[in-house]
Structure formats: C-alpha cells, structure tokens
Scaffold this active site. Structure first.
Site, PDB file in Angstrom:
ATOM      1  CD  GLN A 185      -3.194   0.809   0.766  1.00  0.00           C
ATOM      2  OE1 GLN A 185      -3.640  -0.315   0.806  1.00  0.00           O
ATOM      3  NE2 GLN A 185      -3.838   1.812   0.244  1.00  0.00           N
ATOM      4  CG  PHE A 186       2.003   3.547  -3.663  1.00  0.00           C
ATOM      5  CD1 PHE A 186       2.024   4.916  -3.890  1.00  0.00           C
ATOM      6  CD2 PHE A 186       1.122   2.756  -4.394  1.00  0.00           C
ATOM      7  CE1 PHE A 186       1.189   5.491  -4.829  1.00  0.00           C
ATOM      8  CE2 PHE A 186       0.287   3.325  -5.336  1.00  0.00           C
ATOM      9  CZ  PHE A 186       0.317   4.694  -5.556  1.00  0.00           C
ATOM     10  CB  THR A 187      -1.894   5.294  -0.937  1.00  0.00           C
ATOM     11  OG1 THR A 187      -2.519   4.194  -0.287  1.00  0.00           O
ATOM     12  CG2 THR A 187      -2.025   5.156  -2.452  1.00  0.00           C
TER      13      THR A 187
END
Length: 140
Positions: free
Chosen positions: A78-80
């Site tokens: 989940q890079f966000t």
C-alpha cells in the site's frame, strides 16, 4: 515502513475479479515502504507484527499475538500510506519507495510473516470485516 494493521474476522484481496488471497480470523496488514527503508527495517517490522498482542485471551483482554490466537495474516502492499497531503489537496508520494526497491522489501516482510498476499503493483480490491474494531499504525 508503515503498517496499517487491522484485526479481522475475514479479509480477502481480488485482482481483475479473481480472488488471489482469503483469510478468516486474523490480521490484515497494509504495508507502505519508504524510499529509505532497508532489509533491517523489514525484519524489525515483521518481528513486531508477529509479536503484536491484539487478540483477546480467555479473559477478554488483548494479550495474544496472531499465532497464539490461531489467526492468519494477509499482507497487501500500500504505497499510498506514504501520501503527503500537507500542501494542497492532491497527495504527493515522493517518500514512497519505487517498485524496484519496494517489492523485495514487501516480499521479505510477507515471507517473514508467512502471510498470504496481494499482487504487487496491481489494482486490487481488498475486502475486510474489522473485528473490534481494532486498527493500529505500526512504524519502524
């Protein structure tokens, strides 16, 4: 590294309509990796997550880790989690690790947790039933 951890009674992840991972009672880990993260960060976070006592003992107190509770783990990249919204309304992801740096660290954590996983870099649909609710942010 940032891990958004949720105690779940069920969680799954699908890619293009295909369910690629599915767990019952356990822990959903949404994992964000920063550009400066290392193997040591991955190992430290995995140890912390495995030891995290967020499951109830027979007395109803959060005293057991996922293994003691007989739970499973689903780990999703989940890079966000490294989205920065301090300036403006559109998140900036300059602190998020690029895929070639992030994927090996994600796999290192997932393997250390013996977790099911999503498909790195894919557009995923994550479904979950949060149990409690219990949600924690764990950082290295």
């Amino acid at each position: 590294m940032r891990a958004l951890v949720q105690r779940v009674s069920h969680a799954s992840v699908s890619v293009d309509g295909e369910r690629v991972a599915d767990i019952d009672s356990g822990m959903l880990v949404l994992l964000g990796i920063k550009i400066t993260d290392t193997d040591e960060d991955a190992d430290r976070l995995a140890r912390k997550l495995k030891a995290l006592r967020i499951f109830e003992d027979p007395d109803g107190r959060m005293n057991e880790n996922v293994e003691q509770a007989g739970g499973q783990i689903l780990c999703v990249s989940q890079f966000t989690l490294y989205g920065d919204t301090r300036k403006g309304n559109r998140p900036s992801f300059v602190d998020a690790a690029p895929p070639e740096h992030a994927e090996p660290l994600y796999e290192r954590v997932r393997n250390a947790l013996q977790a099911q996983g999503g498909r790195f870099g894919a557009r995923m649909h994550v479904q979950l039933t949060n149990d409690g609710p219990v949600t924690l942010l764990v950082e290295t």
